[in-house]
Design an enzyme around this catalytic site. Structure first.
Site, PDB file in Angstrom:
ATOM      1  N   CYS A  93       0.880  -1.183   0.000  1.00 17.33           N
ATOM      2  CA  CYS A  93       0.000   0.000   0.000  1.00 17.33           C
ATOM      3  C   CYS A  93       0.909   1.222   0.000  1.00 17.33           C
ATOM      4  CB  CYS A  93      -0.897  -0.010   1.236  1.00 17.33           C
ATOM      5  SG  CYS A  93      -1.928   1.465   1.377  1.00 17.33           S
ATOM      6  N   HIS A 109      -2.326  -4.726 -10.590  1.00 15.92           N
ATOM      7  CA  HIS A 109      -3.054  -3.569 -11.146  1.00 15.92           C
ATOM      8  C   HIS A 109      -3.363  -3.788 -12.614  1.00 15.92           C
ATOM      9  CE1 HIS A 109      -2.417  -0.670  -7.770  1.00 15.92           C
ATOM     10  NE2 HIS A 109      -1.431  -1.496  -7.516  1.00 15.92           N
ATOM     11  N   CYS A 142      -4.615   6.232  -4.591  1.00 16.93           N
ATOM     12  CA  CYS A 142      -4.009   4.901  -4.504  1.00 16.93           C
ATOM     13  C   CYS A 142      -2.543   5.052  -4.906  1.00 16.93           C
ATOM     14  CB  CYS A 142      -4.731   3.925  -5.433  1.00 16.93           C
ATOM     15  SG  CYS A 142      -4.047   2.250  -5.392  1.00 16.93           S
ATOM     16  N   GLY A 202      -1.364   2.362  -7.177  1.00 20.15           N
ATOM     17  CA  GLY A 202      -2.085   2.595  -8.438  1.00 20.15           C
ATOM     18  C   GLY A 202      -1.442   3.694  -9.258  1.00 20.15           C
TER      19      GLY A 202
END
Ligand SMILES: N[C@H](CCC[C@H](N)C(=O)O)C(=O)O
Length: 277
Positions: free
Chosen positions: A75, A161, A219, A222
Protein backbone atom coordinates in the site's frame (compact mmCIF):
# COMPACT_ATOMS: atom_id res chain seq x y z
CA UNK A 1 -8.43 -5.44 25.59
CA UNK A 2 -7.94 -1.66 25.03
CA UNK A 3 -5.92 -1.05 21.88
CA UNK A 4 -4.31 2.27 20.88
CA UNK A 5 -4.56 3.29 17.22
CA UNK A 6 -3.97 6.36 15.04
CA UNK A 7 -6.25 7.46 12.19
CA UNK A 8 -4.23 8.74 9.24
CA UNK A 9 -4.59 9.33 5.52
CA UNK A 10 -2.55 9.83 2.40
CA UNK A 11 -4.51 12.13 0.05
CA UNK A 12 -7.77 10.88 1.52
CA UNK A 13 -6.88 7.17 1.28
CA UNK A 14 -7.49 6.53 4.95
CA UNK A 15 -5.99 4.14 7.46
CA UNK A 16 -6.22 2.80 10.96
CA UNK A 17 -2.60 2.37 12.07
CA UNK A 18 -1.74 0.08 15.01
CA UNK A 19 1.60 -0.28 16.79
CA UNK A 20 2.17 -4.02 17.36
CA UNK A 21 5.72 -3.38 18.58
CA UNK A 22 4.52 -2.23 22.02
CA UNK A 23 1.07 -3.90 21.84
CA UNK A 24 0.03 -7.50 21.12
CA UNK A 25 -3.27 -7.86 19.28
CA UNK A 26 -4.63 -10.41 16.81
CA UNK A 27 -6.84 -9.15 13.95
CA UNK A 28 -9.14 -11.73 12.35
CA UNK A 29 -10.60 -11.07 8.90
CA UNK A 30 -14.00 -10.57 10.50
CA UNK A 31 -12.61 -8.11 13.05
CA UNK A 32 -10.94 -6.07 10.28
CA UNK A 33 -14.22 -5.88 8.35
CA UNK A 34 -16.10 -4.69 11.44
CA UNK A 35 -13.46 -2.05 12.24
CA UNK A 36 -13.48 -0.85 8.63
CA UNK A 37 -17.23 -0.19 8.68
CA UNK A 38 -17.78 3.58 8.50
CA UNK A 39 -20.98 3.39 10.61
CA UNK A 40 -20.43 0.51 13.04
CA UNK A 41 -16.65 0.70 13.37
CA UNK A 42 -13.80 3.17 13.00
CA UNK A 43 -13.95 3.29 9.20
CA UNK A 44 -10.94 3.02 6.87
CA UNK A 45 -9.81 1.86 3.42
CA UNK A 46 -6.97 -0.16 4.92
CA UNK A 47 -5.66 -1.30 8.34
CA UNK A 48 -1.87 -0.89 8.67
CA UNK A 49 0.04 -2.95 11.25
CA UNK A 50 3.50 -1.97 12.49
CA UNK A 51 5.36 -5.10 13.62
CA UNK A 52 8.91 -6.06 14.54
CA UNK A 53 10.77 -7.35 11.45
CA UNK A 54 11.35 -11.06 10.76
CA UNK A 55 14.54 -10.07 8.89
CA UNK A 56 17.01 -8.39 11.32
CA UNK A 57 18.28 -6.17 8.48
CA UNK A 58 14.85 -4.51 8.32
CA UNK A 59 13.48 -1.91 10.74
CA UNK A 60 9.86 -3.06 10.73
CA UNK A 61 7.39 -5.46 9.19
CA UNK A 62 4.57 -3.62 7.38
CA UNK A 63 1.27 -5.49 7.05
CA UNK A 64 -1.79 -4.23 5.16
CA UNK A 65 -5.43 -5.35 5.30
CA UNK A 66 -8.15 -4.05 2.96
CA UNK A 67 -11.56 -3.01 4.28
CA UNK A 68 -12.93 -6.39 3.12
CA UNK A 69 -10.51 -8.11 5.52
CA UNK A 70 -8.08 -9.40 2.87
CA UNK A 71 -4.36 -9.13 3.64
CA UNK A 72 -2.43 -7.67 0.69
CA UNK A 73 1.14 -7.18 -0.44
CA UNK A 74 1.57 -3.41 -0.54
CA UNK A 75 0.00 0.00 0.00
CA UNK A 76 1.82 3.08 -1.24
CA UNK A 77 -0.14 5.81 0.55
CA UNK A 78 0.02 3.62 3.63
CA UNK A 79 3.82 3.37 3.39
CA UNK A 80 4.14 7.15 3.69
CA UNK A 81 1.82 7.20 6.72
CA UNK A 82 3.75 4.23 8.19
CA UNK A 83 6.97 6.29 8.10
CA UNK A 84 5.32 9.30 9.73
CA UNK A 85 3.72 7.04 12.36
CA UNK A 86 6.88 5.23 13.49
CA UNK A 87 8.72 8.55 13.78
CA UNK A 88 5.91 10.31 15.65
CA UNK A 89 5.57 7.32 18.03
CA UNK A 90 9.34 7.31 18.53
CA UNK A 91 9.56 3.71 17.39
CA UNK A 92 12.56 4.92 15.39
CA UNK A 93 14.66 8.06 15.05
CA UNK A 94 15.81 7.24 11.51
CA UNK A 95 15.02 9.39 8.47
CA UNK A 96 15.40 6.35 6.20
CA UNK A 97 13.28 3.38 7.26
CA UNK A 98 13.53 -0.09 5.73
CA UNK A 99 10.36 -2.19 5.90
CA UNK A 100 9.53 -5.71 4.82
CA UNK A 101 6.13 -6.34 3.23
CA UNK A 102 4.29 -9.55 2.35
CA UNK A 103 6.43 -10.14 -0.70
CA UNK A 104 9.03 -7.43 -0.88
CA UNK A 105 10.73 -4.50 0.76
CA UNK A 106 10.34 -0.73 0.65
CA UNK A 107 12.59 2.15 1.71
CA UNK A 108 10.76 5.09 3.27
CA UNK A 109 12.51 8.48 3.45
CA UNK A 110 11.11 11.26 5.64
CA UNK A 111 11.28 14.59 3.80
CA UNK A 112 10.20 17.95 5.23
CA UNK A 113 6.66 19.39 5.30
CA UNK A 114 5.15 15.98 6.05
CA UNK A 115 6.35 14.74 2.65
CA UNK A 116 7.65 11.17 2.46
CA UNK A 117 9.52 9.58 -0.45
CA UNK A 118 9.11 5.82 -0.95
CA UNK A 119 11.24 3.53 -3.08
CA UNK A 120 8.44 1.22 -4.19
CA UNK A 121 10.79 -1.26 -5.84
CA UNK A 122 10.79 -2.28 -9.48
CA UNK A 123 7.49 -3.04 -11.23
CA UNK A 124 6.71 -6.65 -12.10
CA UNK A 125 5.58 -7.11 -15.70
CA UNK A 126 5.79 -10.89 -16.20
CA UNK A 127 2.16 -12.08 -16.35
CA UNK A 128 2.73 -15.11 -14.11
CA UNK A 129 4.14 -12.89 -11.35
CA UNK A 130 1.49 -10.18 -11.48
CA UNK A 131 -0.55 -12.48 -11.66
CA UNK A 132 -2.37 -11.93 -14.97
CA UNK A 133 -3.38 -14.56 -17.50
CA UNK A 134 -1.50 -13.91 -20.78
CA UNK A 135 0.85 -15.86 -23.06
CA UNK A 136 3.65 -13.31 -22.76
CA UNK A 137 4.40 -9.83 -21.39
CA UNK A 138 3.07 -6.92 -23.43
CA UNK A 139 2.52 -3.17 -22.86
CA UNK A 140 -1.22 -3.76 -23.35
CA UNK A 141 -3.69 -6.65 -23.39
CA UNK A 142 -7.24 -7.07 -24.73
CA UNK A 143 -9.67 -8.24 -22.04
CA UNK A 144 -13.29 -9.29 -22.66
CA UNK A 145 -15.55 -7.80 -19.99
CA UNK A 146 -19.32 -7.58 -19.98
CA UNK A 147 -20.22 -7.28 -23.67
CA UNK A 148 -17.12 -5.33 -24.65
CA UNK A 149 -13.37 -5.69 -25.08
CA UNK A 150 -11.10 -3.27 -23.21
CA UNK A 151 -7.41 -2.50 -23.64
CA UNK A 152 -5.42 -2.46 -20.40
CA UNK A 153 -1.91 -2.75 -19.05
CA UNK A 154 -1.13 -5.26 -16.30
CA UNK A 155 1.49 -4.31 -13.70
CA UNK A 156 2.37 -5.45 -10.20
CA UNK A 157 3.84 -3.12 -7.58
CA UNK A 158 3.79 -6.05 -5.18
CA UNK A 159 0.01 -5.95 -5.67
CA UNK A 160 -1.78 -6.47 -8.98
CA UNK A 161 -3.05 -3.57 -11.15
CA UNK A 162 -4.92 -3.22 -14.41
CA UNK A 163 -4.60 0.25 -16.02
CA UNK A 164 -6.89 1.65 -18.71
CA UNK A 165 -6.26 4.90 -20.62
CA UNK A 166 -9.43 7.03 -20.86
CA UNK A 167 -10.21 10.39 -22.50
CA UNK A 168 -11.53 11.95 -19.29
CA UNK A 169 -11.48 10.46 -15.78
CA UNK A 170 -14.59 12.43 -14.83
CA UNK A 171 -16.67 10.42 -17.32
CA UNK A 172 -14.66 7.18 -17.06
CA UNK A 173 -16.76 4.03 -16.34
CA UNK A 174 -15.20 3.53 -12.90
CA UNK A 175 -18.46 2.52 -11.22
CA UNK A 176 -19.39 0.03 -13.96
CA UNK A 177 -16.09 -1.40 -15.21
CA UNK A 178 -14.26 -1.26 -11.85
CA UNK A 179 -16.46 -3.89 -10.15
CA UNK A 180 -16.33 -6.09 -13.27
CA UNK A 181 -12.56 -5.95 -13.77
CA UNK A 182 -11.49 -6.17 -10.07
CA UNK A 183 -12.56 -9.86 -9.78
CA UNK A 184 -11.98 -10.69 -13.46
CA UNK A 185 -10.73 -14.23 -14.16
CA UNK A 186 -7.71 -12.85 -16.05
CA UNK A 187 -6.54 -11.57 -12.64
CA UNK A 188 -6.42 -14.77 -10.51
CA UNK A 189 -5.70 -12.70 -7.34
CA UNK A 190 -8.14 -9.96 -8.42
CA UNK A 191 -6.72 -6.48 -9.16
CA UNK A 192 -6.79 -2.75 -8.50
CA UNK A 193 -8.20 -1.03 -11.61
CA UNK A 194 -6.81 2.37 -12.64
CA UNK A 195 -8.45 4.77 -15.11
CA UNK A 196 -5.79 7.19 -16.41
CA UNK A 197 -6.26 10.37 -18.48
CA UNK A 198 -2.99 11.57 -20.03
CA UNK A 199 -2.90 15.38 -19.75
CA UNK A 200 0.68 15.66 -21.02
CA UNK A 201 3.84 13.47 -21.00
CA UNK A 202 4.50 14.79 -17.49
CA UNK A 203 0.98 14.91 -16.04
CA UNK A 204 -1.94 12.51 -15.71
CA UNK A 205 -5.29 12.36 -13.93
CA UNK A 206 -6.13 9.06 -12.27
CA UNK A 207 -9.02 7.31 -10.51
CA UNK A 208 -8.58 3.85 -8.97
CA UNK A 209 -11.16 1.21 -8.13
CA UNK A 210 -9.20 -0.66 -5.47
CA UNK A 211 -9.23 -4.41 -4.85
CA UNK A 212 -11.01 -5.03 -1.57
CA UNK A 213 -11.98 -1.40 -0.97
CA UNK A 214 -13.73 0.07 -4.03
CA UNK A 215 -12.92 3.51 -5.42
CA UNK A 216 -10.61 5.42 -3.07
CA UNK A 217 -9.61 9.09 -3.06
CA UNK A 218 -6.06 8.05 -3.90
CA UNK A 219 -4.01 4.90 -4.50
CA UNK A 220 -0.22 5.06 -4.23
CA UNK A 221 0.58 1.72 -5.85
CA UNK A 222 -2.08 2.60 -8.44
CA UNK A 223 -0.28 5.84 -9.27
CA UNK A 224 2.97 3.89 -9.66
CA UNK A 225 1.32 1.26 -11.87
CA UNK A 226 -0.31 3.96 -14.00
CA UNK A 227 3.01 5.72 -14.68
CA UNK A 228 4.66 2.38 -15.52
CA UNK A 229 1.78 1.58 -17.89
CA UNK A 230 1.99 5.00 -19.50
CA UNK A 231 5.73 4.71 -20.02
CA UNK A 232 5.39 1.21 -21.49
CA UNK A 233 2.92 2.72 -23.97
CA UNK A 234 5.34 5.55 -24.82
CA UNK A 235 2.97 8.20 -23.46
CA UNK A 236 4.85 9.51 -20.40
CA UNK A 237 8.18 11.01 -19.35
CA UNK A 238 10.33 9.70 -16.46
CA UNK A 239 8.76 11.98 -13.82
CA UNK A 240 5.01 12.44 -13.76
CA UNK A 241 2.57 14.55 -11.70
CA UNK A 242 -0.33 12.23 -10.87
CA UNK A 243 -3.55 14.09 -10.01
CA UNK A 244 -5.88 11.88 -7.94
CA UNK A 245 -9.26 12.94 -6.52
CA UNK A 246 -7.57 13.39 -3.12
CA UNK A 247 -4.50 15.28 -4.35
CA UNK A 248 -1.15 14.98 -6.12
CA UNK A 249 1.64 12.40 -6.06
CA UNK A 250 5.02 12.71 -7.80
CA UNK A 251 5.99 9.44 -9.44
CA UNK A 252 9.28 8.69 -11.21
CA UNK A 253 10.45 5.62 -13.13
CA UNK A 254 13.55 5.52 -15.37
CA UNK A 255 11.97 2.70 -17.38
CA UNK A 256 14.38 -0.20 -16.88
CA UNK A 257 12.91 -3.47 -15.65
CA UNK A 258 15.11 -3.31 -12.54
CA UNK A 259 14.65 0.43 -11.96
CA UNK A 260 12.60 1.27 -8.86
CA UNK A 261 9.46 3.38 -9.01
CA UNK A 262 9.83 6.38 -6.70
CA UNK A 263 6.76 7.97 -5.08
CA UNK A 264 6.68 11.24 -3.13
CA UNK A 265 3.64 12.64 -1.37
CA UNK A 266 2.07 13.89 1.84
CA UNK A 267 0.83 12.25 5.03
CA UNK A 268 -1.76 13.41 7.56
CA UNK A 269 -2.63 12.35 11.09
CA UNK A 270 -6.30 12.92 11.90
CA UNK A 271 -6.80 11.60 15.44
CA UNK A 272 -5.52 9.23 18.12
CA UNK A 273 -7.92 6.67 19.53
CA UNK A 274 -8.39 3.65 21.74
CA UNK A 275 -10.79 0.79 21.12
CA UNK A 276 -11.77 -2.37 23.01
CA UNK A 277 -10.96 -5.46 20.91
N1 LIG B 1 -6.33 -2.23 -2.40
C1 LIG B 1 -4.91 -2.57 -2.56
C2 LIG B 1 -4.13 -2.32 -1.26
C3 LIG B 1 -4.07 -0.82 -0.92
C4 LIG B 1 -3.35 -0.05 -1.99
C5 LIG B 1 -3.56 1.47 -1.98
N2 LIG B 1 -4.35 2.00 -0.91
C6 LIG B 1 -2.22 2.21 -2.12
O1 LIG B 1 -2.10 3.36 -1.65
O2 LIG B 1 -1.33 1.63 -2.78
C7 LIG B 1 -4.79 -4.06 -2.96
O3 LIG B 1 -5.70 -4.83 -2.64
O4 LIG B 1 -3.77 -4.42 -3.56
Amino acid sequence: MLVRFTKMHGLGNDFMVVDLVTQRVRFSEDKVKKLADRHLGIGFDQLLLVEPPANPDMDFRYRIFNADGSEVEHCGNGARCFARFVRDKRLTTKDEIHVETANGQAVLRIRDHQQVEVNMGAPELQPANIPFQAEQASPTYEVEVGNESVTLSAVSMGNPHGVLVVDNVDSAPVETLGPLLEPHSRFPAKANIGFMQVVSPSEVRLRVYERGAGETMACGTGACAAVVAGRLRGLLDETVRVNLPGGVLKISWKGGENDPVMMTGPTATVFEGQIYL
